[in-house]
Design an enzyme around this catalytic site. Structure first.
Site, PDB file in Angstrom:
ATOM      1  N   ARG A   1       3.456  -0.044  -5.105  1.00 55.74           N
ATOM      2  CA  ARG A   1       3.324  -0.641  -3.775  1.00 55.74           C
ATOM      3  C   ARG A   1       2.025  -1.440  -3.616  1.00 55.74           C
ATOM      4  O   ARG A   1       1.790  -2.061  -2.580  1.00 55.74           O
ATOM      5  CB  ARG A   1       3.360   0.448  -2.699  1.00 55.74           C
ATOM      6  CG  ARG A   1       4.622   1.273  -2.720  1.00 55.74           C
ATOM      7  CD  ARG A   1       4.565   2.357  -1.676  1.00 55.74           C
ATOM      8  NE  ARG A   1       4.548   1.799  -0.346  1.00 55.74           N
ATOM      9  CZ  ARG A   1       5.619   1.543   0.383  1.00 55.74           C
ATOM     10  NH1 ARG A   1       6.804   1.809  -0.094  1.00 55.74           N
ATOM     11  NH2 ARG A   1       5.511   1.037   1.584  1.00 55.74           N
TER      12      ARG A   1
ATOM     13  N   GLU B   1       7.299 -14.122 -12.919  1.00 57.06           N
ATOM     14  CA  GLU B   1       6.707 -12.973 -12.242  1.00 57.06           C
ATOM     15  C   GLU B   1       5.953 -12.055 -13.199  1.00 57.06           C
ATOM     16  O   GLU B   1       4.880 -11.556 -12.866  1.00 57.06           O
ATOM     17  CB  GLU B   1       7.875 -12.224 -11.577  1.00 57.06           C
ATOM     18  CG  GLU B   1       7.541 -10.961 -10.866  1.00 57.06           C
ATOM     19  CD  GLU B   1       8.766 -10.358 -10.173  1.00 57.06           C
ATOM     20  OE1 GLU B   1       9.911 -10.606 -10.616  1.00 57.06           O
ATOM     21  OE2 GLU B   1       8.567  -9.640  -9.188  1.00 57.06           O
TER      22      GLU B   1
ATOM     23  N   TRP C   1      -2.874  -2.678  -1.595  1.00 58.75           N
ATOM     24  CA  TRP C   1      -2.585  -4.103  -1.820  1.00 58.75           C
ATOM     25  C   TRP C   1      -3.332  -4.816  -0.698  1.00 58.75           C
ATOM     26  O   TRP C   1      -2.952  -4.713   0.481  1.00 58.75           O
ATOM     27  CB  TRP C   1      -1.086  -4.369  -1.742  1.00 58.75           C
ATOM     28  CG  TRP C   1      -0.705  -5.745  -2.181  1.00 58.75           C
ATOM     29  CD1 TRP C   1      -0.447  -6.159  -3.452  1.00 58.75           C
ATOM     30  CD2 TRP C   1      -0.526  -6.904  -1.350  1.00 58.75           C
ATOM     31  NE1 TRP C   1      -0.128  -7.491  -3.466  1.00 58.75           N
ATOM     32  CE2 TRP C   1      -0.169  -7.975  -2.188  1.00 58.75           C
ATOM     33  CE3 TRP C   1      -0.640  -7.140   0.017  1.00 58.75           C
ATOM     34  CZ2 TRP C   1       0.090  -9.261  -1.717  1.00 58.75           C
ATOM     35  CZ3 TRP C   1      -0.387  -8.417   0.493  1.00 58.75           C
ATOM     36  CH2 TRP C   1      -0.029  -9.458  -0.374  1.00 58.75           C
TER      37      TRP C   1
ATOM     38  N   HIS D   1      17.717 -36.615 -11.411  1.00 59.90           N
ATOM     39  CA  HIS D   1      17.186 -37.200 -10.185  1.00 59.90           C
ATOM     40  C   HIS D   1      15.682 -36.997 -10.065  1.00 59.90           C
ATOM     41  O   HIS D   1      15.149 -36.988  -8.961  1.00 59.90           O
ATOM     42  CB  HIS D   1      17.956 -36.650  -8.987  1.00 59.90           C
ATOM     43  CG  HIS D   1      19.417 -36.964  -9.074  1.00 59.90           C
ATOM     44  ND1 HIS D   1      19.920 -38.208  -8.801  1.00 59.90           N
ATOM     45  CD2 HIS D   1      20.463 -36.209  -9.507  1.00 59.90           C
ATOM     46  CE1 HIS D   1      21.234 -38.210  -9.015  1.00 59.90           C
ATOM     47  NE2 HIS D   1      21.581 -37.003  -9.452  1.00 59.90           N
TER      48      HIS D   1
ATOM     49  N   ASN E   1      -1.240   2.049   5.693  1.00 59.59           N
ATOM     50  CA  ASN E   1      -0.359   1.037   5.105  1.00 59.59           C
ATOM     51  C   ASN E   1       0.136   0.172   6.253  1.00 59.59           C
ATOM     52  O   ASN E   1       0.779   0.681   7.171  1.00 59.59           O
ATOM     53  CB  ASN E   1       0.821   1.734   4.405  1.00 59.59           C
ATOM     54  CG  ASN E   1       1.933   0.770   4.043  1.00 59.59           C
ATOM     55  OD1 ASN E   1       1.688  -0.411   3.814  1.00 59.59           O
ATOM     56  ND2 ASN E   1       3.152   1.258   3.989  1.00 59.59           N
ATOM     57  N   GLY E   2      -0.178  -1.128   6.205  1.00 53.38           N
ATOM     58  CA  GLY E   2       0.275  -2.027   7.273  1.00 53.38           C
ATOM     59  C   GLY E   2      -0.818  -3.018   7.637  1.00 53.38           C
ATOM     60  O   GLY E   2      -1.795  -3.180   6.896  1.00 53.38           O
TER      61      GLY E   2
ATOM     62  N   LYS F   1       5.564  -4.039  -4.868  1.00 55.97           N
ATOM     63  CA  LYS F   1       7.021  -3.886  -4.870  1.00 55.97           C
ATOM     64  C   LYS F   1       7.601  -4.078  -3.476  1.00 55.97           C
ATOM     65  O   LYS F   1       8.627  -4.699  -3.293  1.00 55.97           O
ATOM     66  CB  LYS F   1       7.370  -2.496  -5.397  1.00 55.97           C
ATOM     67  CG  LYS F   1       8.858  -2.212  -5.419  1.00 55.97           C
ATOM     68  CD  LYS F   1       9.394  -2.396  -6.799  1.00 55.97           C
ATOM     69  CE  LYS F   1      10.895  -2.277  -6.861  1.00 55.97           C
ATOM     70  NZ  LYS F   1      11.477  -3.326  -7.686  1.00 55.97           N
TER      71      LYS F   1
ATOM     72  N   LYS G   1      12.201 -13.928 -12.763  1.00 53.50           N
ATOM     73  CA  LYS G   1      11.848 -12.777 -13.599  1.00 53.50           C
ATOM     74  C   LYS G   1      10.766 -13.168 -14.593  1.00 53.50           C
ATOM     75  O   LYS G   1       9.785 -12.483 -14.769  1.00 53.50           O
ATOM     76  CB  LYS G   1      13.099 -12.308 -14.318  1.00 53.50           C
ATOM     77  CG  LYS G   1      13.362 -10.864 -14.432  1.00 53.50           C
ATOM     78  CD  LYS G   1      13.752 -10.100 -13.210  1.00 53.50           C
ATOM     79  CE  LYS G   1      12.963 -10.316 -11.968  1.00 53.50           C
ATOM     80  NZ  LYS G   1      13.545  -9.829 -10.766  1.00 53.50           N
TER      81      LYS G   1
ATOM     82  N   GLU H   1      17.347 -16.410 -10.710  1.00 48.17           N
ATOM     83  CA  GLU H   1      16.838 -15.064 -10.943  1.00 48.17           C
ATOM     84  C   GLU H   1      16.142 -14.977 -12.309  1.00 48.17           C
ATOM     85  O   GLU H   1      15.078 -14.369 -12.433  1.00 48.17           O
ATOM     86  CB  GLU H   1      17.989 -14.061 -10.825  1.00 48.17           C
ATOM     87  CG  GLU H   1      17.628 -12.620 -11.114  1.00 48.17           C
ATOM     88  CD  GLU H   1      16.501 -12.073 -10.276  1.00 48.17           C
ATOM     89  OE1 GLU H   1      16.045 -12.734  -9.330  1.00 48.17           O
ATOM     90  OE2 GLU H   1      16.030 -10.978 -10.605  1.00 48.17           O
TER      91      GLU H   1
ATOM     92  N   CYS I   1       0.838  -1.185   0.000  1.00 53.37           N
ATOM     93  CA  CYS I   1       0.000   0.000   0.000  1.00 53.37           C
ATOM     94  C   CYS I   1       0.881   1.246   0.000  1.00 53.37           C
ATOM     95  O   CYS I   1       1.970   1.251   0.565  1.00 53.37           O
ATOM     96  CB  CYS I   1      -0.944   0.101   1.192  1.00 53.37           C
ATOM     97  SG  CYS I   1      -2.063  -1.281   1.348  1.00 53.37           S
TER      98      CYS I   1
HETATM   99  O1  M6R Z   1      12.701  -4.800  -1.296  1.00 54.58           O
HETATM  100  P1  M6R Z   1      13.322  -6.162  -1.223  1.00 54.58           P
HETATM  101  O2  M6R Z   1      14.567  -6.263  -2.028  1.00 54.58           O
HETATM  102  O3  M6R Z   1      13.540  -6.637   0.186  1.00 54.58           O
HETATM  103  O4  M6R Z   1      12.262  -7.118  -1.889  1.00 54.58           O
HETATM  104  C1  M6R Z   1      12.444  -8.505  -1.897  1.00 54.58           C
HETATM  105  C2  M6R Z   1      11.514  -9.174  -2.891  1.00 54.58           C
HETATM  106  O5  M6R Z   1      10.183  -8.905  -2.577  1.00 54.58           O
HETATM  107  C3  M6R Z   1      11.772  -8.704  -4.334  1.00 54.58           C
HETATM  108  O6  M6R Z   1      13.114  -8.886  -4.683  1.00 54.58           O
HETATM  109  C4  M6R Z   1      10.881  -9.459  -5.315  1.00 54.58           C
HETATM  110  O7  M6R Z   1      11.229 -10.799  -5.357  1.00 54.58           O
HETATM  111  C5  M6R Z   1      10.978  -8.812  -6.699  1.00 54.58           C
HETATM  112  N1  M6R Z   1       9.701  -8.321  -7.066  1.00 54.58           N
HETATM  113  C6  M6R Z   1      11.385  -9.746  -7.762  1.00 54.58           C
HETATM  114  O8  M6R Z   1      11.499  -9.094  -8.982  1.00 54.58           O
END
Ligand code: M6R
Length: 609
Positions: A27, A489, A75, A505, A99-100, A604, A486, A482, A2
């Site tokens: 957010r 996601e 969110w 395996h 937010n929280g 984010k 990516k 990674e 949020c």
């Molecule tokens: O703000 P942070 O780096 O702690 O966030 C960690 C993850 O939420 C963040 O890296 C997430 O996996 C990304 N959206 C991936 O692209």
């Protein structure tokens, strides 16, 4: 999760709030709303969906017009995304955005229901509004006293922007755990979850601390403690300019941020290199200190954890110190074996990820020394760690992290070089050589970015797949994690990363013509073994996309497509090889027509567990 904003000044509040929310939409984006004082009466506009839906609603019904107000982009945690559950929420005299998460909201709701109060939403936030109004009435209209009483009852995390109907020229704000800054302009004041939301108007801001209450008016923003004593705050100045938080001609933030990587690396490493050697002294890291650690734990989430995986390989190889990499949400509940002689490294772009923050606090309780590698200045993780290395990626807006990952691994390298030198596992000449190679990576990445057409072609081959595998060995395996994250996601195609040698395996039974495999093979000592694993999947019908060195020309029995990388030191290849993986994910998502910068169900900054 949020995003919240607030404004008091001379401008049209709704415009300022909507503009600020557009910078915070990363957010959370399942509903949005604003509340503005119009002729001294609070007018609320809110809607399920994106900010664009709220804008459309206001275009149709009219937007609230005035010079003070609060706004929110959501969110969802408690209560499904709907008009009804969208913020702002009200209770009598009080309207607020949050937010929280309020953990004890059920108990508080029961208390308020017993007092005859009614609720219109399923949210924990409405409970705060009702409780605040309850205390406001009890304290005969004193907002600060009502806030102080309410705070004592709340368990959980919050950043709140509050307006009281009786104070049409004021916005109140407070926080615990969730971030909040107070922006100071000329004849105007702001609150925001993050400084990017107000950069267009001012670069000056205060960091609000837990237990502080900000009272914003047109003339000034005063901050009080819980005893109503004025707190003198240090004025900070953001070193990001407005353009850093805009798309700058790119179709998406993600593509812009991928292209910003060479510059982000330079900004991050250059100030930490002196006479050709790493120097992290300004971050509280000296060779003497580095020599004290027995073991290293790297704790993080998502992409940041993947950066930690690269760090593990590099630190263990060069500095010969054992490194555990942990997902923060597992680490904190696993009774981890961390001792006073250990170093715990927390990596986080936002510096606010709830699990990573909790892992940091737990590590401190266990007596370990902590080092934060963080991008967002002044964030909670940055403030609480014993040592701190800021990455200088600038604001990362796309939910899918790219440049933040790049600078996180750049810092991991610098740290590993310095650690290895301090522990006499490499000599000064080798440290200098590796540091120079790290300084050379931005140019190599720029070259890769100039020849990205092949990633578009590869993307067009992937869009019909339901599922795919990423494979690699050693650092290539760390990197493939990674690449896989990516892709899934943002394109919503299922994918997994696998250590190439582990396929036999079990997982190889999944391989059919329908299952593309993206293989990363950059590590020369593992090259032949990886190629053998690739041949095994190719022989079973998989379409293989290979990311490898320019010098390797694969036969037909190895790969269908190849993305070639410049020749470079094995150890540093992840910094180069991640770029095509980011681009493949990006173009696949574009071709599939997904919302690249704001993929579904995500936010984010994950400030809830
Ligand atoms: O703000 P942070 O780096 O702690 O966030 C960690 C993850 O939420 C963040 O890296 C997430 O996996 C990304 N959206 C991936 O692209």
């Amino acid at each position: 999760m949020c995003g919240i904003v607030g404004y008091v000044g001379k401008r049209d509040a709704a415009d300022v709030l909507m503009d600020g929310l557009s910078k915070l939409e990363y957010r959370g984006y399942d509903s949005a709303g604003i509340a503005v004082f119009e002729n001294e009466v609070i007018k609320v506009a809110k809607s399920k969906g994106r900010l664009a839906d709220l804008q459309a609603k206001m275009d149709q019904d009219g937007k609230p017009s005035g010079h003070a107000g609060i706004g929110h982009t959501r969110w969802a945690t408690h209560g499904e995304p709907s008009d009804r559950n969208s913020h702002p929420h009200g209770g009598g005299n009080v309207t607020l955005v949050h937010n929280g998460i309020i953990e004890n909201y059920k108990k508080l709701k029961e208390f308020l229901l017993a007092k005859g109060r009614n609720f219109e939403s399923d949210t924990d936030t409405e409970v705060i509004a009702q409780l605040l109004d309850y205390y406001y009435e009890e304290n005969h209209g004193n907002p600060i006293e009502a806030i102080v009483k309410t705070l004592k009852e709340l368990e959980g995390s919050y950043a709140l922007g509050v307006v009281f109907a009786d104070f049409p020229d004021r916005v109140f704000a407070l926080r615990k755990e969730s971030p909040l800054i107070v922006g100071i302009g000329e004849g105007e004041s702001f609150i925001a979850s993050d400084v990017t939301a107000i950069l267009q108007y001012t670069k000056n801001y205060y960091l609000l601390e837990p237990g502080e209450i900000a009272v914003l008016s047109k003339q000034e923003a005063k901050v009080y403690d819980l005893h109503y004593q004025k707190v003198e705050k240090e004025l900070k100045t953001a070193d990001w300019d407005v353009s850093a938080a805009e798309k700058g001609g790119y179709e998406h933030y993600m593509l812009k941020e991928i292209h910003e990587q060479p510059e982000s690396i330079k900004k991050t490493i250059t100030p930490r290199i002196e006479n050709g050697l790493p120097n992290l002294e300004e971050c509280g890291i000296t060779p003497e200190r580095l020599m004290q650690f027995n073991k290293i734990h790297i704790v993080a989430c998502g992409t940041a954890m993947h950066a930690g995986m690269v760090g593990k390989y590099v630190i263990e190889k060069l500095a010969k110190i054992s490194v555990n990499v942990d997902i923060a949400s597992e680490f904190r509940y696993r009774e981890p074996l961390v001792s006073e002689k250990d170093l715990v490294i927390i990596i986080s772009q936002s510096g606010e990820t709830a699990d990573s923050l909790a892992a940091l606090r737990l590590s401190k309780q266990l007596g370990a020394k902590t080092l934060a590698i963080v991008n967002a200045k002044g964030s909670s993780i940055a403030r609480e760690a014993d040592m701190l290395i800021y990455t200088h990626a600038g604001p990362e807006i796309a939910v899918a992290s790219t440049k933040a990952y790049m600078v996180q691994i750049a810092v991991m390298y610098l740290f590993a070089f310095e650690l290895a030198l301090a522990n006499k596992k490499i000599d000064e000449a080798e440290c200098r050589r590796l540091t120079a190679l790290l300084q050379g990576t931005p140019d190599q990445i720029s070259k890769i970015l100039e020849h990205k057409e092949m990633t578009q072609m590869i993307a067009s081959e992937l869009i019909t797949a339901d599922s795919l595998l990423y494979i690699g060995r050693g650092l290539d395996y760390a990197l493939s994690m990674e690449g896989s994250l990516k892709l899934k996601e943002i394109s919503y195609i299922h994918s997994e990363s696998y250590a190439a040698g582990e396929l036999k395996h079990g997982t190889i039974s999944l391989i059919t013509e329908e299952m593309p495999v993206i293989a990363v093979a950059t590590q020369q000592n593992l090259f032949d073994k990886t190629i053998s694993n690739i041949k095994e999947v190719k022989a079973r019908g998989a379409k293989v996309i290979l990311v490898s060195r320019d010098s390797y020309q694969p036969e037909k029995d190895v790969a269908d497509f190849k993305f070639g990388l410049p020749e470079y030191e094995d150890l540093l290849m992840p910094m180069l090889a991640v770029v095509p993986l980011q681009l493949i994910a990006y173009y696949t998502a574009v071709l599939k027509g997904t919302d690249v910068d704001k993929p579904r169900n995500l936010a984010k900054s994950v400030t809830v567990e």
